[in-house]
Design an enzyme around this catalytic site. Structure first.
Site, PDB file in Angstrom:
ATOM      1  N   HIS A   1       0.833  -1.203   0.000  1.00 58.67           N
ATOM      2  CA  HIS A   1       0.000   0.000   0.000  1.00 58.67           C
ATOM      3  C   HIS A   1       0.867   1.252   0.000  1.00 58.67           C
ATOM      4  O   HIS A   1       0.576   2.230  -0.685  1.00 58.67           O
ATOM      5  CB  HIS A   1      -0.914  -0.033   1.223  1.00 58.67           C
TER       6      HIS A   1
ATOM      7  N   GLU B   1       2.065   1.914  -3.399  1.00 61.95           N
ATOM      8  CA  GLU B   1       1.024   2.500  -4.236  1.00 61.95           C
ATOM      9  C   GLU B   1       1.006   4.017  -4.069  1.00 61.95           C
ATOM     10  O   GLU B   1       0.872   4.751  -5.038  1.00 61.95           O
ATOM     11  CB  GLU B   1      -0.322   1.892  -3.834  1.00 61.95           C
ATOM     12  N   HIS B   2       1.179   4.489  -2.849  1.00 63.16           N
ATOM     13  CA  HIS B   2       1.245   5.936  -2.623  1.00 63.16           C
ATOM     14  C   HIS B   2       2.475   6.538  -3.278  1.00 63.16           C
ATOM     15  O   HIS B   2       2.418   7.597  -3.897  1.00 63.16           O
ATOM     16  CB  HIS B   2       1.292   6.224  -1.110  1.00 63.16           C
TER      17      HIS B   2
ATOM     18  N   GLU C   1       5.058  11.043   3.269  1.00 60.87           N
ATOM     19  CA  GLU C   1       3.904  10.182   3.023  1.00 60.87           C
ATOM     20  C   GLU C   1       3.483   9.428   4.277  1.00 60.87           C
ATOM     21  O   GLU C   1       2.344   8.967   4.366  1.00 60.87           O
ATOM     22  CB  GLU C   1       4.234   9.199   1.885  1.00 60.87           C
TER      23      GLU C   1
ATOM     24  N   GLU D   1      -4.754   8.485   6.635  1.00 64.02           N
ATOM     25  CA  GLU D   1      -5.691   7.628   5.903  1.00 64.02           C
ATOM     26  C   GLU D   1      -6.190   6.515   6.815  1.00 64.02           C
ATOM     27  O   GLU D   1      -7.352   6.149   6.796  1.00 64.02           O
ATOM     28  CB  GLU D   1      -4.987   7.031   4.676  1.00 64.02           C
TER      29      GLU D   1
END
Lengths: 452, 474
Positions: free
Chosen positions: A92, A95-96, A165, A172
Site C-alpha cells: 500500500h 502504491e502511494h 507520506e 488515511e
C-alpha cells in the site's frame, strides 16, 4: 459505420422473422423468442477480448468497443498477502509512492501531464492484487501507457517524499477506522485467517508504517513487479495491436523472473470477536464461512446461494416485499418493531484458493440474537429445502448483476484485468451466461451443505 | 481424467440441447449435478479458442449468429427522438448491448413545490414503486426481481426520475411498471404513511453529510422560491404530506409536455409503440406556467459545530446556458480544485467550495478568490485553456460511457434545448470557446451579490464582507 449498422439491423430483423416463420407459435411466444434471440445475439455481439503474451511474460489484454475514451491499467498479481509481519503495509505504501515522481517526471510534472490530457490516474491495493490505471481519451493511449510504465518501473522513492507520506498514510488509517464496514471486514479476515498473510490488513500496523523505508519498497518492487505477474488491460476505444506495440516499447525492461513466493495455503480458523461500543447507534455484524477460490467451479453456485439470501435495506420503500426469505423472516419475526434490522447484504470474497462467504448486517443491538438465528435457519434451509424457483430467480439476479456492472470502459477494463489474474483468461459472456444457466439447485445445495 | 472430463463436456452439450428445448426430465438433475464442475480457468468446448464468427452453436439451439463484430462509436449509434401526440418525448439510443436502461424523467422536481408541499417530491421518490395500475407493491418487486432487473428513483430540483435497468428482452415489463408508476399509482394511504420513518432516516443521513447540507443551504439562501426548495423533506413537514397531496401534485405536474422517456439499448420503434399505449391516458397539459425563480444575493449562513474541519462555499448567480459553455470550461479547468456549478433551466449558481483545517479557512478562501479575480482580469494562459477544455471534454465523455449518465445527459438536453446534440458537436463547441469568453464570464460572475455558507469549526472563518473586501473582482 452507418451502413454496416443498417446491415446488422436488417440481418437482425430478417433472422427474427425467419425464426417466427420456422415454428408455428402464438404472438407472445414469438416475441419471447425474438427477445431471447436478441439477448443471445447481444451477448455474442460483445467484442472479443484479445490477449497477447509478450516475450518477457507480460500479458496484454484488451476489448475494443470503440468510443473516444478508454481505460488502461496494470493489474499486478501481488498484494498484502505476499507480505510478512515485518513488512506488512509495504504494498500500500508503494502504491502511494508511485505518484510521487519518477526518474523521468517529477511529481509536479506527472500531475501536470495527466491534468493537461484531461486524464485521471488512480490506483488501489487489495490483498492479492495491486492495480494502477488511467482513464483518458483514446487518442492519448500512448501517453497513458507511457506514464503507467514510468511509475511502476522508475519510481524515485525519494527519502523526503517517503517521510512526508508517512503522515498521509497514518491520516488515511484514521479515516478508515471511522468506516465501520472496513474495520469489520479487516477484523473478519484477521479472525478467519489467523496467523496467515491473509489475516493481515492492507494498510499495515502503525509500527510498520512508521518504519518502512526505501529498502523495503525497492526490494518489494524487485521481487513482485515482474512481467509474468502483470497484466496490461485496456477497454474502450483501444486498438489491440497498437497497445501491444506500446507494451513492447514501454515494458520490455521488466524483469522476467517468475519467482512466485510459494503461496502458502491460508488455513481458515473459525473464531468470534465482539467489540462493544455502546455509543454507536447500530450494531454491525459480519458472519462468514469459508468459501472457495476464484477459479473453483463452485464459485458460481456460491454466488447463486448468496443471491438467494440477497440484500435488504430498511430505507427502501416497499422493501419488505423482497423475494429474499431471510428478509421476509426478519420482517415477519420482528414483532412490534419492524426496524430491528437496518440492512444486510451477502458477500462472497474470493482469493486464489480460499474465500469468505457470508452476510454483513447493520442492526439494533437487541436483535443480534434473532438475526443470527434467522440467518442460520436460512443456511440450513439452503442445504435441504430450497426450491427450484428460488434458484432460477437467483440465477437471473446474479447474471444481471454481473452483466449490468459491465457499463463503461473502466468496469470492463477492471473485469478484464481481474479475470486475467484470477482465471488466466477472459471468460466470454455467453460462456458465463451458460455456466450460470446450467447450475442446478442440486449443485447449489450440495455446495452449501459441504461448506456450512 | 481428461477423457472423463471431455465426456462430461459432451454430456453438457447435449444437456444444453435438451434444456433449450425445455424438455428436461426430472431425474436427469442428479446426473448434471457436476455439470458445472469445470474450473473457471478452463473454457467450455463450445467457446474454446475459435474465432467468433466460426463458432457454431450446438444443434437445436436457435441462436442466429450474424456478423456483428463491428466497432461501435457512441456517436455512431442511431439516436432518435419522437414526440407522441400527447406531448410525451421518447428518445432512445440503440447500443446493441445486452443490457437496457429505461428512464422516465418528469419535470416535477422540488422547485415546483409550494410552501406546504415541501418534501413532496422526496416522498414521491420514495413511493415511486409502490402499488400502481393493478399491480400491488408485492407484485412490482417480485415481477422485476423475477427477470433479474432493478428499479430506482431519484429526485432533483427540476425532475423526478424513474428508472429500470435489466438485461435485454424484458423492456415491455419494465416500461409497463415505469409507466404505471407515473400514470396511475395507487398511492395507498397506509403505504405512504409507512414511508415517514424511511424519509426521516434519509434526512438525518444528509444532515450529517457536509457537502449535501451545504448544497441545500446554499440553494435555500440564494433563491427566494422554487430552486430554493430542498430536495429533501424539511423537518417541519415530515409526515405532513399525505397521499392526497401527492395525487394533487401529480395531477398538476405529471402531464405529457413534462414527461421524457429515454431508452438506452432498446429498439426505438418498439419503444415508441409501447409508449403510445402506456402513456395514452396522460393529458398534454398547459404550456409552462412555472414560477420564475429569483436569486437573492447577500445571504450568509454560518452553522458552527465542534467538527475538526471547516466547509465553506461562496456562490453567485449565473445565467442558464447549455452544457458546453464557458462556465463549464471554467468549472472544469482553471479553478479546478473547488469550483461549484449548478445549472438549471432558467437560473444557476457558480462559485467555490473549500474544505480545510479551521485555522486555514480564511486564507484558503482568500486564495481561491484571488485566483478567480486574476482570471477575471485576463490572466488565463493558452495552456490553462487547453487543459481546461481537455478536462471538460474528458469529464463529459467519460461520464456518458455509462448508460445512466448517458440517459441523464440526453434527457437534460431534450428538456433544456428540445433537441439532442451528438457528442461530436459538443466537442466542437468546447473547442470553439475563446479565452475572451471566459474572461467575460468571470467578470460577470460576482457582479451580483454573493451568497456564503460555512459549516463546521468556524473559529477562523471570515464573514462574506471581509472575504470580498480583500479581493477585487473587476
Amino acid at each position: 459505420m452507418a451502413s454496416s449498422l443498417t446491415r446488422f439491423g436488417r440481418a437482425l430483423c430478417a433472422n427474427a422473422w425467419k425464426s417466427r416463420a420456422a415454428v408455428a407459435r402464438t404472438a407472445s411466444a414469438a416475441a419471447a423468442t425474438r427477445a431471447a434471440n436478441s439477448y443471445q445475439q447481444s451477448l455474442l455481439n460483445v467484442p472479443d477480448t484479445k490477449v497477447t503474451v509478450l516475450n518477457n511474460g507480460l500479458r496484454v489484454a484488451s476489448e475494443d468497443s470503440g468510443g473516444s475514451t478508454c481505460t488502461v491499467g496494470l493489474w499486478i498479481d501481488s498484494g498484502s498477502r505476499y507480505e510478512t509481519e515485518a513488512n506488512n503495509g509495504v504494498a500500500h505504501y508503494l502504491e502511494h509512492m508511485a505518484f510521487k515522481g519518477t526518474k523521468n517526471r517529477s511529481q509536479i510534472q506527472l500531475e501536470l501531464e495527466v491534468e493537461n490530457m484531461g486524464a485521471h490516474l488512480n490506483a488501489y491495493t487489495s490483498r492479492e492484487q495491486t492495480v494502477y490505471y488511467a482513464k483518458s481519451f483514446s487518442s492519448d493511449l500512448g501517453k497513458a501507457v507511457d506514464i503507467l510504465a514510468d511509475i511502476i518501473q522508475n519510481p524515485t522513492l525519494g527519502k523526503a517524499e517517503i517521510e512526508r507520506e508517512r503522515s498521509v498514510i497514518l491520516r488515511e488509517m484514521e479515516e478508515v477506522e471511522q468506516q465501520v464496514e472496513e474495520v469489520i471486514f479487516d477484523h473478519l479476515h484477521s479472525l478467519a485467517y489467523q496467523g496467515t498473510p491473509l489475516g493481515m490488513t492492507i494498510l499495515g500496523p502503525t509500527a510498520n508504517i512508521k518504519r518502512i523505508n526505501r529498502d523495503h519498497l525497492s526490494s518489494y518492487i524487485a521481487s513482485h513487479y515482474t512481467a509474468p505477474r502483470i497484466v496490461l488491460a485496456a477497454a474502450g476505444g483501444v486498438n489491440h495491436d497498437e497497445l501491444v506495440g506500446l507494451a513492447e516499447r514501454c515494458f520490455s525492461g521488466l524483469p522476467t523472473t517468475y519467482d512466485l513466493p510459494s503461496l502458502e495455503p491460508c488455513r481458515f480458523s473459525g473464531s468470534m470477536m465482539t467489540v462493544r461500543d455502546d455509543t454507536m447507534p447500530f450494531a454491525h455484524l459480519a458472519f462468514a464461512v469459508e468459501g472457495c477460490g476464484w477459479s473453483n467451479p463452485d464459485y458460481i453456485p456460491l454466488m447463486i446461494a448468496g443471491a438467494i439470501i440477497g440484500n435488504y435495506d430498511r430505507t427502501v420503500g416497499g422493501g419488505q416485499n423482497m423475494a429474499s426469505k431471510l428478509a421476509q423472516n426478519i420482517v415477519a419475526h420482528s414483532g412490534t418493531n419492524p426496524s430491528e434490522v437496518h440492512s444486510f447484504m451477502s458477500f462472497n470474497t474470493c482469493y486464489t484458493d480460499t474465500g469468505l462467504w457470508g452476510v454483513y448486517a447493520v442492526l439494533n443491538n437487541t436483535s443480534i440474537d434473532d438475526f443470527i438465528y434467522n440467518l442460520q435457519t436460512e443456511w440450513r434451509r439452503l442445504c435441504f429445502s430450497v426450491t427450484e424457483a428460488e434458484v432460477e430467480r437467483a440465477k437471473k439476479v446474479f447474471k444481471t448483476s454481473l452483466f449490468m456492472q459491465l457499463d463503461g470502459s473502466t468496469a470492463v477494463c477492471e473485469d478484464i484485468g481481474r479475470q486475467m489474474l484470477t482465471y488466466g483468461r477472459r471468460i466470454p459472456l455467453p460462456e458465463i451466461d451458460y455456466r450460470i444457466q446450467v447450475s442446478t439447485y442440486y449443485g447449489c445445495t450440495v455446495k452449501v451443505y459441504r461448506d456450512v | 481424467i481428461r477423457t472423463a472430463c471431455f465426456s462430461v463436456r459432451k454430456k453438457m452439450a447435449s444437456f444444453v440441447l435438451r434444456r433449450a428445448a425445455g424438455r428436461l426430465a426430472p431425474n436427469s438433475l442428479q446426473r448434471w449435478a457436476s455439470a458445472a464442475a469445470v474450473p473457471l480457468t478452463e473454457s467450455l468446448p463450445y467457446y474454446e479458442g475459435a474465432e467468433p464468427d466460426s463458432r457454431k452453436p450446438p444443434e437445436g439451439v436457435k441462436v442466429h449468429l450474424t456478423s456483428h463484430r463491428s466497432k461501435r462509436q457512441v456517436s455512431d449509434f442511431f439516436d432518435q427522438v419522437t414526440k407522441l401526440s400527447n406531448g410525451v418525448t421518447v428518445a432512445s439510443l440503440e447500443t446493441h448491448s445486452f443490457s437496457s436502461t429505461l428512464s422516465v424523467y418528469v419535470r416535477a422536481g422540488s422547485r415546483f413545490e409550494t410552501y406546504s408541499q415541501q418534501g413532496l417530491s422526496h416522498l414521491l421518490k420514495k413511493a415511486a414503486f409502490l402499488a400502481a395500475g393493478g399491480r400491488s407493491t408485492f407484485r412490482v418487486f417480485r415481477e422485476i426481481d423475477h427477470v433479474g432487473g432493478s428499479l430506482s428513483a431519484a429526485n432533483t430540483r427540476e425532475h423526478v426520475v424513474y428508472r429500470a435497468q435489466l438485461l435485454r428482452g424484458n423492456e415491455d415489463l419494465a416500461l409497463d411498471i415505469l409507466s404505471k408508476a407515473v400514470v396511475s399509482p395507487d398511492l395507498r394511504d397506509w403505504e405512504i404513511q409507512d414511508l415517514t420513518p424511511r424519509l426521516a432516516l434519509e434526512v438525518t443521513a444528509h444532515e450529517d453529510d457536509p457537502e449535501s447540507s451545504i448544497t441545500e443551504t446554499l440553494h435555500g439562501t440564494a433563491f427566494r422560491n422554487a430552486l430554493g426548495n430542498s430536495v429533501l423533506t424539511p423537518r417541519f413537514n415530515l409526515g405532513h404530506v399525505t397521499a392526497s397531496d401527492l395525487r394533487a401534485y401529480m395531477d398538476e405536474w405529471f402531464v405529457g409536455r413534462r414527461i421524457t422517456l429515454v431508452g438506452i439499448g432498446v429498439d426505438h420503434q418498439e419503444l415508441v409503440s409501447r409508449a403510445e399505449s402506456s402513456f395514452s391516458s396522460v393529458r398534454e397539459g398547459p404550456s409552462s406556467d412555472e414560477e420564475t425563480c429569483h436569486y437573492c444575493g447577500g445571504g450568509e449562513v454560518h452553522v458552527p459545530s465542534r467538527s475538526g474541519l471547516t466547509h465553506a462555499a461562496i456562490v453567485s448567480k449565473r445565467e442558464p446556458v447549455s452544457l458546453s459553455s464557458e462556465q463549464d470550461v471554467l468549472l472544469a479547468g482553471v479553478l479546478q480544485a473547488c469550483a461549484l456549478n449548478f445549472s438549471y433551466s432558467d437560473n444557476g449558481l457558480f462559485g467555490f467550495y473549500v474544505v480545510s483545517e479551521p485555522q486555514n479557512a480564511g486564507r484558503l478562501l482568500q486564495a481561491v478568490m484571488q485566483e478567480f479575480s486574476s482570471v477575471a482580469k485576463g490572466d488565463v494562459s493558452d495552456a490553462d485553456l487547453t487543459r481546461a477544455k481537455n478536462q471538460l471534454k474528458a469529464r463529459y465523455l467519460m461520464g456518458v460511457e455509462q448508460s445512466t449518465s448517458l440517459s441523464d445527459s440526453i434527457a437534460a438536453q431534450l428538456t433544456q434545448n428540445g433537441d439532442y446534440t451528438p457528442l461530436t458537436t459538443t466537442n466542437q463547441k468546447v473547442d470553439a470557446i475563446t479565452k475572451d469568453a471566459i474572461v467575460q464570464f468571470a467578470k460577470s460572475v460576482f457582479a451580483t451579490r454573493s451568497t456564503f455558507v460555512a459549516r463546521g469549526n468556524l473559529s477562523a472563518t471570515p464573514r462574506m464582507q471581509q472575504l470580498l473586501e480583500g479581493v477585487s473582482l473587476r
